[in-house]
Design a protein around this motif. Sequence first.
Motif, PDB file in Angstrom:
ATOM      1  N   LEU A 209     -27.084   4.888 121.324  1.00  0.00           N
ATOM      2  CA  LEU A 209     -26.950   3.672 120.296  1.00  0.00           C
ATOM      3  C   LEU A 209     -25.822   2.904 120.649  1.00  0.00           C
ATOM      4  N   ARG A 210     -25.988   1.729 120.379  1.00  0.00           N
ATOM      5  CA  ARG A 210     -25.098   0.794 120.359  1.00  0.00           C
ATOM      6  C   ARG A 210     -23.891   1.225 119.418  1.00  0.00           C
ATOM      7  N   VAL A 211     -22.705   1.273 119.428  1.00  0.00           N
ATOM      8  CA  VAL A 211     -21.891   1.622 118.425  1.00  0.00           C
ATOM      9  C   VAL A 211     -20.610   0.550 117.734  1.00  0.00           C
ATOM     10  N   GLY A 212     -20.542   0.572 116.531  1.00  0.00           N
ATOM     11  CA  GLY A 212     -19.882  -0.506 115.984  1.00  0.00           C
ATOM     12  C   GLY A 212     -18.926   0.315 114.844  1.00  0.00           C
ATOM     13  N   LEU A 213     -18.188  -0.538 114.480  1.00  0.00           N
ATOM     14  CA  LEU A 213     -17.062  -0.110 113.205  1.00  0.00           C
ATOM     15  C   LEU A 213     -16.966  -1.300 112.296  1.00  0.00           C
ATOM     16  N   ARG A 214     -16.647  -1.012 111.059  1.00  0.00           N
ATOM     17  CA  ARG A 214     -16.795  -1.622 110.048  1.00  0.00           C
ATOM     18  C   ARG A 214     -15.283  -2.011 109.821  1.00  0.00           C
ATOM     19  N   ILE A 215     -14.875  -3.180 109.732  1.00  0.00           N
ATOM     20  CA  ILE A 215     -13.403  -3.639 109.374  1.00  0.00           C
ATOM     21  C   ILE A 215     -13.369  -4.207 107.907  1.00  0.00           C
ATOM     22  N   ASN A 216     -12.458  -3.972 107.186  1.00  0.00           N
ATOM     23  CA  ASN A 216     -12.159  -4.397 106.030  1.00  0.00           C
ATOM     24  C   ASN A 216     -11.079  -5.673 106.435  1.00  0.00           C
ATOM     25  N   PRO A 217     -11.140  -6.824 106.215  1.00  0.00           N
ATOM     26  CA  PRO A 217     -10.370  -7.914 106.684  1.00  0.00           C
ATOM     27  C   PRO A 217      -9.451  -8.118 105.462  1.00  0.00           C
ATOM     28  N   GLY A 218      -9.646  -7.606 104.579  1.00  0.00           N
ATOM     29  CA  GLY A 218      -8.627  -7.711 103.404  1.00  0.00           C
ATOM     30  C   GLY A 218      -8.796  -9.193 102.640  1.00  0.00           C
ATOM     31  N   VAL A 219      -9.694  -9.868 103.009  1.00  0.00           N
ATOM     32  CA  VAL A 219     -10.211 -11.221 102.407  1.00  0.00           C
ATOM     33  C   VAL A 219     -11.775 -11.007 101.982  1.00  0.00           C
ATOM     34  N   SER A 220     -11.980 -11.611 100.987  1.00  0.00           N
ATOM     35  CA  SER A 220     -13.550 -11.282 100.441  1.00  0.00           C
ATOM     36  C   SER A 220     -13.750 -12.516  99.283  1.00  0.00           C
ATOM     37  N   PHE A 221     -15.282 -12.487  99.016  1.00  0.00           N
ATOM     38  CA  PHE A 221     -15.437 -13.234  97.734  1.00  0.00           C
ATOM     39  C   PHE A 221     -16.322 -12.498  97.030  1.00  0.00           C
ATOM     40  N   SER A 222     -15.897 -12.423  95.846  1.00  0.00           N
ATOM     41  CA  SER A 222     -16.946 -11.688  94.747  1.00  0.00           C
ATOM     42  C   SER A 222     -16.324 -12.073  93.404  1.00  0.00           C
ATOM     43  N   ASN A 223     -17.504 -12.515  92.357  1.00  0.00           N
ATOM     44  CA  ASN A 223     -17.078 -12.467  91.187  1.00  0.00           C
ATOM     45  C   ASN A 223     -16.928 -11.074  90.555  1.00  0.00           C
TER      46      ASN A 223
END
Length: 367
Positions: free
Chosen positions: A115-129
């Motif tokens: 499997l190709r392996v990746g990681l999720r990063i929380n960049p600390g910026v976002s857009f959501s109402n």
Amino acid sequence: MRLKTPYYLIHERKLLKNLKTIQALKKSSGAKFLLALKCFSGWCVFNLISKYMDGTTSSSLNEARLGKEKFSKETHLYCVAFSGNEVKQARMYADTIIFNSISQLKKFHKDTGKLRVGLRINPGVSFSNFSLADPARKYSRLGVIDKKELLRIGNLISGVLFHFNCENNSFKDFSSNLDFIENTYGNLLERINWVSLGGGISFTQEGYPLPKLSERLKRFREKFNIQLYMEPGEAVIANSAELITTVIDVVRNNINIAIVEVSTEAHMLDLLVYGLPAKIKTTGKGKHKYIIAGRSCLAGDIFGIFRFKRPLRAGKILRISDAAGYTMVKKNWFNGLDMPSIAVKKMNGTIKTVRKFSYDDFLNSLS
Ligand SMILES: Cc1ncc(COP(=O)(O)O)c(C=O)c1O
């Protein structure tokens, strides 16, 4: 022949409009587009969608299996936390696995095989109402925050996922958050092969500046020489299905209340979760005002307040639009209410019921 209500009706023609937008964006930006199954898993139209998209992305082993078996093409699997031998099993269905934390990456890396392996990063910026859906909300568990730790994981990953938008219709906002990501994670982005920017961009909405989005994605992709992925859910199926239901009673408590066969809680849960009104086409700004309410026992099971030209009576059919995303995937058997069937309006205009639910489905969902 008129179909028996209630039913979700997926319109292939409306879906195609969104898919053509994706096709054009794919071509001009060079990004690949994966359908987010968490939003829409209506596999009765995967044949159509898979002509225009590169694969699927999933949030669990079950979704990954559905993606592999019913959509095929690329199958990405991200999960907030894997357990037991799920990672080993994922090798049967997925080609890319994305971990949510460094601890999970280290624990399960040995099980990932090819499997190709990746990681999720929380960049600390976002857009959501909505704070509820904001991936960078306070104490968010979604993705790695510590930048120093990211540098220490070395060659364990070949790519990363940043999912940082929710129904973002502002290109400006998206672009400036992407600037932030480029500036903050540039060192890492230069070393990896692929990046997914997640979903949550309302690029199929009327008036969205598609050429700007395409140019921005292309620039990002070329700057880091990466394969870029987008994971739209809502943008793929926006406005492409209806929930069609019949009024079965009209009662009065200071205001007229029309009760329909379906329920927000069971059949359009997000209306309740986010406190949003349903979109119901009425005959205009008539003088007859009604609360349209669901038939579950929940006091606040309400689709909204609407005006009609003529009084509503039992037997009147109502069409709730924009009913594809986060509806069918979340439906449940609360109160044992009849489950809406699923029908498709084909490109040639014919309507076909593709799934009916019965007492047995209710029975088998419990024990
Ligand atoms: C990781 C990830 N990718 C894609 C999506 C799809 O988002 P949307 O349906 O808003 O486009 C989501 C939604 O929560 C998500 O969490």
